[in-house]
Design a protein around this motif. Structure first.
Motif, PDB file in Angstrom:
ATOM      1  N   UNK A  17      69.540  69.809  58.014  1.00 42.24           N
ATOM      2  CA  UNK A  17      70.170  70.606  59.067  1.00 42.24           C
ATOM      3  C   UNK A  17      69.173  71.056  60.132  1.00 42.24           C
ATOM      4  N   UNK A  18      67.887  70.951  59.822  1.00 44.70           N
ATOM      5  CA  UNK A  18      66.836  71.294  60.780  1.00 44.70           C
ATOM      6  C   UNK A  18      66.452  70.023  61.542  1.00 44.70           C
ATOM      7  N   UNK A  19      67.007  69.851  62.721  1.00 39.22           N
ATOM      8  CA  UNK A  19      66.822  68.613  63.477  1.00 39.22           C
ATOM      9  C   UNK A  19      65.371  68.401  63.869  1.00 39.22           C
ATOM     10  N   UNK A  20      64.677  69.477  64.196  1.00 40.48           N
ATOM     11  CA  UNK A  20      63.277  69.345  64.606  1.00 40.48           C
ATOM     12  C   UNK A  20      62.438  68.803  63.451  1.00 40.48           C
ATOM     13  N   UNK A  21      62.653  69.327  62.245  1.00 42.86           N
ATOM     14  CA  UNK A  21      61.892  68.879  61.075  1.00 42.86           C
ATOM     15  C   UNK A  21      62.214  67.425  60.736  1.00 42.86           C
ATOM     16  N   UNK A  22      63.486  67.038  60.831  1.00 43.57           N
ATOM     17  CA  UNK A  22      63.867  65.664  60.525  1.00 43.57           C
ATOM     18  C   UNK A  22      63.281  64.690  61.547  1.00 43.57           C
ATOM     19  N   UNK A  23      63.317  65.065  62.825  1.00 40.97           N
ATOM     20  CA  UNK A  23      62.708  64.209  63.852  1.00 40.97           C
ATOM     21  C   UNK A  23      61.212  64.070  63.590  1.00 40.97           C
ATOM     22  N   UNK A  24      60.568  65.164  63.203  1.00 39.96           N
ATOM     23  CA  UNK A  24      59.137  65.116  62.884  1.00 39.96           C
ATOM     24  C   UNK A  24      58.878  64.198  61.701  1.00 39.96           C
ATOM     25  N   UNK A  25      59.745  64.246  60.696  1.00 40.53           N
ATOM     26  CA  UNK A  25      59.598  63.362  59.539  1.00 40.53           C
ATOM     27  C   UNK A  25      59.720  61.901  59.945  1.00 40.53           C
ATOM     28  N   UNK A  26      60.699  61.594  60.790  1.00 34.51           N
ATOM     29  CA  UNK A  26      60.867  60.223  61.258  1.00 34.51           C
ATOM     30  C   UNK A  26      59.664  59.771  62.089  1.00 34.51           C
ATOM     31  N   UNK A  27      59.129  60.662  62.900  1.00 30.12           N
ATOM     32  CA  UNK A  27      57.952  60.330  63.709  1.00 30.12           C
ATOM     33  C   UNK A  27      56.759  60.010  62.809  1.00 30.12           C
ATOM     34  N   UNK A  28      56.561  60.816  61.757  1.00 26.19           N
ATOM     35  CA  UNK A  28      55.452  60.580  60.822  1.00 26.19           C
ATOM     36  C   UNK A  28      55.618  59.231  60.123  1.00 26.19           C
ATOM     37  N   UNK A  29      56.837  58.947  59.677  1.00 25.48           N
ATOM     38  CA  UNK A  29      57.096  57.660  59.012  1.00 25.48           C
ATOM     39  C   UNK A  29      56.845  56.502  59.968  1.00 25.48           C
ATOM     40  N   UNK A  30      57.317  56.640  61.212  1.00 24.82           N
ATOM     41  CA  UNK A  30      57.140  55.579  62.203  1.00 24.82           C
ATOM     42  C   UNK A  30      55.663  55.327  62.495  1.00 24.82           C
ATOM     43  N   UNK A  31      54.897  56.395  62.703  1.00 21.18           N
ATOM     44  CA  UNK A  31      53.475  56.247  62.998  1.00 21.18           C
ATOM     45  C   UNK A  31      52.740  55.655  61.805  1.00 21.18           C
ATOM     46  N   UNK A  32      53.119  56.080  60.599  1.00 19.89           N
ATOM     47  CA  UNK A  32      52.474  55.545  59.391  1.00 19.89           C
ATOM     48  C   UNK A  32      52.735  54.045  59.251  1.00 19.89           C
ATOM     49  N   UNK A  33      53.981  53.637  59.444  1.00 18.47           N
ATOM     50  CA  UNK A  33      54.306  52.207  59.371  1.00 18.47           C
ATOM     51  C   UNK A  33      53.593  51.423  60.463  1.00 18.47           C
ATOM     52  N   UNK A  34      53.532  51.998  61.647  1.00 24.75           N
ATOM     53  CA  UNK A  34      52.849  51.326  62.757  1.00 24.75           C
ATOM     54  C   UNK A  34      51.358  51.165  62.461  1.00 24.75           C
ATOM     55  N   UNK A  35      50.748  52.194  61.849  1.00 24.92           N
ATOM     56  CA  UNK A  35      49.326  52.119  61.528  1.00 24.92           C
ATOM     57  C   UNK A  35      49.054  51.098  60.435  1.00 24.92           C
ATOM     58  N   UNK A  36      50.012  50.905  59.523  1.00 31.20           N
ATOM     59  CA  UNK A  36      49.815  49.958  58.420  1.00 31.20           C
ATOM     60  C   UNK A  36      50.111  48.525  58.861  1.00 31.20           C
ATOM     61  N   UNK A  37      51.231  48.344  59.538  1.00 35.00           N
ATOM     62  CA  UNK A  37      51.695  46.997  59.859  1.00 35.00           C
ATOM     63  C   UNK A  37      51.147  46.497  61.186  1.00 35.00           C
ATOM     64  N   UNK A  38      50.969  47.396  62.153  1.00 29.24           N
ATOM     65  CA  UNK A  38      50.573  46.993  63.500  1.00 29.24           C
ATOM     66  C   UNK A  38      49.340  46.115  63.568  1.00 29.24           C
ATOM     67  N   UNK A  39      48.215  46.521  62.948  1.00 30.01           N
ATOM     68  CA  UNK A  39      47.017  45.660  63.028  1.00 30.01           C
ATOM     69  C   UNK A  39      47.207  44.291  62.395  1.00 30.01           C
ATOM     70  N   UNK A  40      48.092  44.182  61.411  1.00 29.24           N
ATOM     71  CA  UNK A  40      48.336  42.880  60.780  1.00 29.24           C
ATOM     72  C   UNK A  40      49.045  41.917  61.727  1.00 29.24           C
ATOM     73  N   UNK A  41      49.835  42.452  62.634  1.00 26.32           N
ATOM     74  CA  UNK A  41      50.592  41.610  63.558  1.00 26.32           C
ATOM     75  C   UNK A  41      49.809  41.264  64.817  1.00 26.32           C
ATOM     76  N   UNK A  42      48.683  41.928  65.015  1.00 30.64           N
ATOM     77  CA  UNK A  42      47.901  41.675  66.227  1.00 30.64           C
ATOM     78  C   UNK A  42      46.920  40.526  66.001  1.00 30.64           C
ATOM     79  N   UNK A  43      46.682  39.710  67.016  1.00 28.13           N
ATOM     80  CA  UNK A  43      45.706  38.612  66.870  1.00 28.13           C
ATOM     81  C   UNK A  43      44.257  39.094  66.918  1.00 28.13           C
ATOM     82  N   UNK A  44      44.054  40.393  67.226  1.00 28.91           N
ATOM     83  CA  UNK A  44      42.711  40.926  67.361  1.00 28.91           C
ATOM     84  C   UNK A  44      42.354  41.785  66.148  1.00 28.91           C
ATOM     85  N   UNK A  45      41.063  41.911  65.926  1.00 29.24           N
ATOM     86  CA  UNK A  45      40.540  42.819  64.915  1.00 29.24           C
ATOM     87  C   UNK A  45      39.936  44.042  65.603  1.00 29.24           C
ATOM     88  N   UNK A  46      39.748  45.112  64.863  1.00 31.67           N
ATOM     89  CA  UNK A  46      39.195  46.326  65.461  1.00 31.67           C
ATOM     90  C   UNK A  46      37.746  46.138  65.922  1.00 31.67           C
TER      91      UNK A  46
END
Length: 303
Positions: A17-46
């Motif tokens: 029922x707390x929309x701000x907290x749920x949006x924050x949770x989704x943002x954290x999940x999205x950033x975490x997935x992006x940090x894990x999967x994103x570099x694997x999909x890129x042709x470059x290394x760090x």
């Protein structure tokens, strides 16, 4: 009649029922997935360097542009996010385990045990954490490098460097004090409850009472404190990496990326904007989620 529910179902219902907290949770999940999967999909290394492509502005080939060595900033920011999130989660787990056990023991036994343990905790809280990290980085740098080179077990840790390990050691030594105080306060109030008296009368050991009754009934405050410890750890690591006490090159964290971008802040501001934006979003999201959890776990907020 009202539908039957459990404590955690009720917590999840209030959290949803707390929309701000749920949006924050989704943002954290999205950033975490992006940090894990994103570099694997890129042709470059760090660590890949491309001559002639230094200081490129964001484009179709390099979404966040390139740095002064021609390295792709998109991949480096995602790697830095991965490092920062890992530090925040690991540090939070360390604080959770040490602080919860320490505070529960002090609160349960009370008296001289409580007095001695909490005075020791107050002494640790007076130690400047930044100074401790600097001292540990200096003292541990050479021994850790030697251990990385000679030990096959520790060799895989050589990429993160002694600076980051000293940060973990500092968290294990100092940052559990606030958690211990909170758990101690909860245990002091809970140990006078009837179910604790009944457990003692039935012959329950101190260990069983602490870990089966007192700590589980303090889980609300523990969860909120552990959640809020993650952004604190990320900010601390970013600050220490900013002053050169974090991960070793070419590995990057969000703090080291902002530090390297400061040299060209007027000419190449995008190199600072992206890592700073990720730090801000992560810390804000965790803080808002922690506030939502605090309200959801508080039984006095139940309608």
């Amino acid at each position: 009649m009202r539908e039957s529910t459990t404590y955690w179902k009720d917590v999840w219902k209030k959290l949803k029922s707390n929309k701000v907290a749920i949006i924050s949770l989704y943002v954290i999940i999205l950033i975490t997935l992006l940090a894990i999967v994103g570099p694997m999909l890129s042709p470059y290394s760090y660590s890949d360097q491309f001559r002639g492509e230094e200081h490129q502005t964001p484009n179709a080939q390099h979404w966040f542009g390139t740095d002064y060595l021609g390295r792709d900033l998109f991949v480096r920011v995602l790697y830095g996010t991965r490092i920062s999130l890992s530090i925040g989660i690991v540090a939070s787990i360390m604080v959770l385990v040490i602080g919860t056990v320490y505070g529960a023991i002090a609160g349960y036994f009370g008296g001289k045990v409580d007095n001695i343990m909490m005075r020791f905790a107050e002494v640790l809280s007076a130690v400047p954490s930044t100074l401790m990290v600097i001292l540990l980085s200096v003292v541990l740098k050479e021994p850790l490098k030697e251990a990385f080179n000679t030990s096959g077990v520790l060799k895989h840790l050589s990429t993160i460097g002694p600076g980051l390990i000293s940060i973990f050691i500092t968290f294990a030594l100092l940052y559990w004090v606030d958690m211990a105080r909170i758990v101690r306060g909860q245990v002091l109030s809970l140990k006078e409850q009837e179910y604790v008296t009944a457990a003692k009368a039935l012959g329950g050991s101190s260990r069983r009472i602490i870990f089966k009754h007192l700590i589980p009934n303090s889980i609300g405050q523990i969860t909120v404190t552990a959640t809020l410890e993650i952004p604190s750890a990320i900010f601390t690591e970013s600050f220490l990496s900013f002053i050169g006490l974090g991960v070793d090159a070419p590995m990057a964290s969000l703090g080291s990326l902002t530090a390297s971008a400061m040299n060209g802040i007027y000419s190449y501001p995008y190199q600072l904007i992206f890592p700073a934006l990720f730090i801000s979003i992560i810390i804000l999201a965790f803080n808002l989620l922690g506030d939502g959890l605090r309200d959801a776990l508080d039984p006095r907020m139940k309608k």
